[in-house]
Design a protein around this motif. Structure first.
Motif, mmCIF file in Angstrom:
data_model
loop_
_atom_site.group_PDB
_atom_site.id
_atom_site.type_symbol
_atom_site.label_atom_id
_atom_site.label_comp_id
_atom_site.label_asym_id
_atom_site.label_seq_id
_atom_site.Cartn_x
_atom_site.Cartn_y
_atom_site.Cartn_z
ATOM 1 N N THR A 64 7.717 1.818 32.959
ATOM 2 C CA THR A 64 6.421 2.274 33.461
ATOM 3 C C THR A 64 5.410 1.135 33.419
ATOM 4 O OG1 THR A 64 6.867 4.543 32.797
ATOM 5 C CG2 THR A 64 4.554 3.934 33.085
ATOM 6 N N ASP A 179 7.910 6.710 39.708
ATOM 7 C CA ASP A 179 8.172 6.720 38.267
ATOM 8 C C ASP A 179 8.898 8.000 37.866
ATOM 9 O OD1 ASP A 179 8.256 6.267 35.589
ATOM 10 O OD2 ASP A 179 6.104 5.935 35.338
ATOM 11 N N GLU A 180 10.178 7.899 37.632
ATOM 12 C CA GLU A 180 11.019 9.035 37.235
ATOM 13 C C GLU A 180 10.662 10.282 38.047
ATOM 14 O OE1 GLU A 180 12.203 9.325 33.366
ATOM 15 O OE2 GLU A 180 11.761 7.249 32.862
#
Ligand code: ADP
Ligand code: MG
Lengths: 380, 269
Positions: A64, A179-180
């Motif tokens: 991240t 992000d994920e």
């Protein structure tokens, strides 16, 4: 927009790309610290135009942080970041032309779907008719036409995700950061969204950096994978290369299932070595065995699909007792107790049409190597 | 499993009793306000509106309401701006003594109101300030600031920072992020903070007693001065009007913003 030619001198890095000048996104020696924690440690990464690059690593490894550095939410302590050859290390986020999708989607709760998707266009002061047209196009792209007036909380998780994707794409970003994105979705939805994302990404040709801690997701989606641990890139390559030729023990055990079997180094022949496991012999690169002497114990990493049930004892790598047999549809996972090579259970993955391999638990079997190339590391 | 009947009955009775106990003073005062006789007695024997008429017509009460509204408007608005600024600083920035500042600003009621009132009285005298509105307003700002700060701070804590990051990534400059995302999402917290401050300020008596003079006295002070000389139901009538006015404001706030949100009791996300 005329591009000012003010990028820093391109660093040449032997990673298969042409260095920063031609990369869509270039990070050169980027370090980011939070107090005493070094979240990223002199990371260099070059993302090609139009590629889907995955950052893969365990939670807390700095994925991240890297994404936020590219987005401009964080400024690195040292190192440079460039997009399309232009140095942007300290350009604020709102002038970077980047689309980002957060894990929780971060839709504006006080705006409708159309309001959310059109936000970036309004910030660019684009004319109303064009905004409307582009919102419609973006919603059609993510198959959400007709939901313009809904509020985010009136949407399912999958729909919210599509809105977030449309909102990030509608501004035609230079880079798309994810992000994920699928971690909150259930398994079936996740699989179909993965396929859809890949299609959209291909169709638009947008350079994408995708973050995940899910190795199977990384293997199935990526053009290339950067495996990260403790703020450093451990390996950067195609899914196949990372899976087949992991550069170190961490990568080998993090990506895919792997059996770690006790073997010993039998012979060294230049860059390769021959490792003995029972009656079986397998060739491994010497690169990961630096300093091991002939005869020393090594950990042989073997993928479950590279093991099979041997018909005869002649070439058996090991013997064991079937502990469990799990039907997975396309294949069967056989868990075998083989104390002579492994303290844990050895996993064999056999195609389920090989019905002959179906044997009751408790049966003694011989295990053979189905591949003649593998990878080994010095015993830990 | 449903609650046993006896337990349910007992529970119901307890809740009713507690509610009744809380509402009892308001009820008694309301009934007393409609008493036609000139003494504060309960229960009334005959009914009348005359005390409402008298209360509304009474000069000191009129002035008290006017002064109170002026002070309240200024004090709660100033407290809102100052409190919001502090809340932002506490939420967004790291600095020395942050913890200390946080503790001081978020813990009201440590210093009693009369101390604050007295302090402002002495200060105003020392500095040669005329005892006009400015001293009262300053005093009230100090009194209500913790409530505003807390309300805005809680809203800020509940605001997902990723919303602002998303807005920035979409091309919004910091100023536009503030206007299009942060402030709209903080609005309930700002309104609730302002409302709390306004209600507290309008009701404040102890400190106001020190810093007001005849000309600037607020409604509670005017009521106090009245009750020292008279004991008729006018005050009860004022109380009833006050309750009705407050209820109206809260109902309107509820209609436009949702009470749960305004009172900040709705759980975030
Ligand atoms: N704002 C922050 N303040 C302090 N530490 C942080 C902050 N953000 C991340 N970290 C730390 O940096 C490391 C990397 O975090 P992160 O990039 O979020 O990891 P990942 O996304 O791979 O799970 C972690 O040790 C995390 O605790
Ligand atoms: Mg993360």
């Amino acid at each position: 927009m005329p591009a000012e030619p003010r990028f820093s001198a391109p660093a040449r890095v032997a990673d298969g790309t042409n260095g920063s000048a031609h990369a869509a996104v270039a990070l050169t020696g980027v370090t980011k610290q939070f107090g005493k924690i070094t979240a990223l440690d002199a990371v260099s990464l070059f993302v090609r135009h139009g590629e889907l690059m995955t950052l893969l690593g365990p939670s807390g490894c700095g994925k991240t942080t890297l994404l936020h550095l590219v987005a401009g939410f964080l400024i690195p302590e040292s190192g440079e970041i460039a997009i399309d050859g232009q140095r942007i290390t300290d350009v604020p986020a709102y002038r970077r032309e980047i689309g980002i999708m957060f894990q929780n989607y971060a839709l504006f709760p006080h705006m409708s779907v159309a309001g959310n998707v059109g936000y970036g266009l309004r910030m660019r002061r684009i004319a109303r008719p064009e905004i409307d047209r582009r919102i419609a196009d973006a919603l059609a792209l993510v198959k959400l036409a007709g939901l313009e007036e809904r509020r985010p909380r009136q949407l399912s998780g999958g729909q919210q995700q599509r809105v977030a994707l449309a909102r990030a794409l509608v501004i035609r970003p230079k880079v798309l950061l994810l992000d994920e994105p699928f971690s909150a979705l259930d398994r079936n939805l996740r699989a179909s969204m993965q396929v859809e994302l890949k299609e959209i990404q291909r169709k638009l040709g947008v350079t994408t950096i995708f973050v995940t801690h899910d190795q199977s997701e990384a293997l199935s989606l990526s053009d290339r994978i950067a495996v990260i641990a403790d703020g450093r890139i451990r390996q950067l390559n195609t899914p196949h290369e990372v899976y087949r030729h992991p550069s170190d023990r961490f990568v080998a055990s993090f990506i895919g299932d792997a059996n770690v079997l006790r073997a010993h180094l039998e012979r060294i022949e230049g860059a390769v070595a021959s490792v003995a496991l029972g009656a079986a012999r397998v060739t491994v690169p010497m690169r990961t065995l630096e300093g091991s002497a002939v005869g020393s114990a090594v950990d042989l990493f073997v993928r479950p699909e590279d093991l099979r049930v041997a018909e005869t004892d002649a070439a058996a790598a090991a013997h064991g007792t079937i502990a469990a047999q799990i039907y997975q549809g396309g294949h069967i996972d056989l868990y075998v107790d083989a104390p002579e090579v492994s303290s844990g259970r050895v996993l064999l993955r056999v195609p389920s049409h090989e019905a002959a391999s179906l044997r009751p638990a408790g049966t003694r079997i011989a295990i053979a190597l189905a591949a003649d190339v593998a990878i080994a590391f010095r015993s830990a | 499993m449903p609650l046993p009947k006896l337990l349910r009955l007992l529970g119901g009775a307890t809740v009713t009793a507690i509610l009744g106990f809380i509402l009892l003073p308001a009820l008694v005062v309301t009934l007393a306000a409609f008493n036609s006789r000139a003494i504060l007695s309960f229960p009334p024997e005959s009914w009348s509106w005359r005390w409402f008429v008298k209360a509304i017509a009474y000069d000191d009460f009129q002035a008290g309401v006017r002064n109170g509204l002026i002070v309240t408007a200024w004090a709660s608005s100033i407290a809102l701006v100052v409190g919001a600024a502090f809340a932002f600083a506490l939420d967004r920035y790291e600095f020395r003594l942050k913890r200390t500042l946080e503790t001081i600003l978020l813990s009201p009621l440590v210093v009693p109101h009369f101390t604050i009132g007295l302090g402002f009285l002495i200060l105003a005298a020392q500095l040669g300030f005329a005892r006009g509105y400015s001293v009262i307003v300053a005093c009230h700002v100090v009194l209500v600031l913790p409530f505003v700060l807390r309300s805005v701070y809680i809203s800020l804590r509940n605001l997902d920072p990723r919303l602002e990051l998303a807005a920035a990534s979409l091309g919004a400059s910091p100023g536009r992020v503030l206007i299009t995302v942060t402030l709209p999402l903080l609005l309930p917290g700002l309104v609730s903070g302002w409302l709390f401050a306004a209600i507290l300020s309008f009701n404040e008596f102890t400190a106001s007693l020190f810093v007001t003079v005849q000309r600037t006295q607020t409604l509670p002070v005017a009521l106090y001065n009245y009750v020292r000389e008279y004991a008729d139901p006018s005050m009860a009538a004022i109380s009833v009007m006050y309750i009705v006015a407050t209820a109206t404001v809260l109902t309107l706030a509820n209609a436009f913003l949702g009470l749960a949100k305004v009172l900040n009791v709705e759980h975030a996300r």
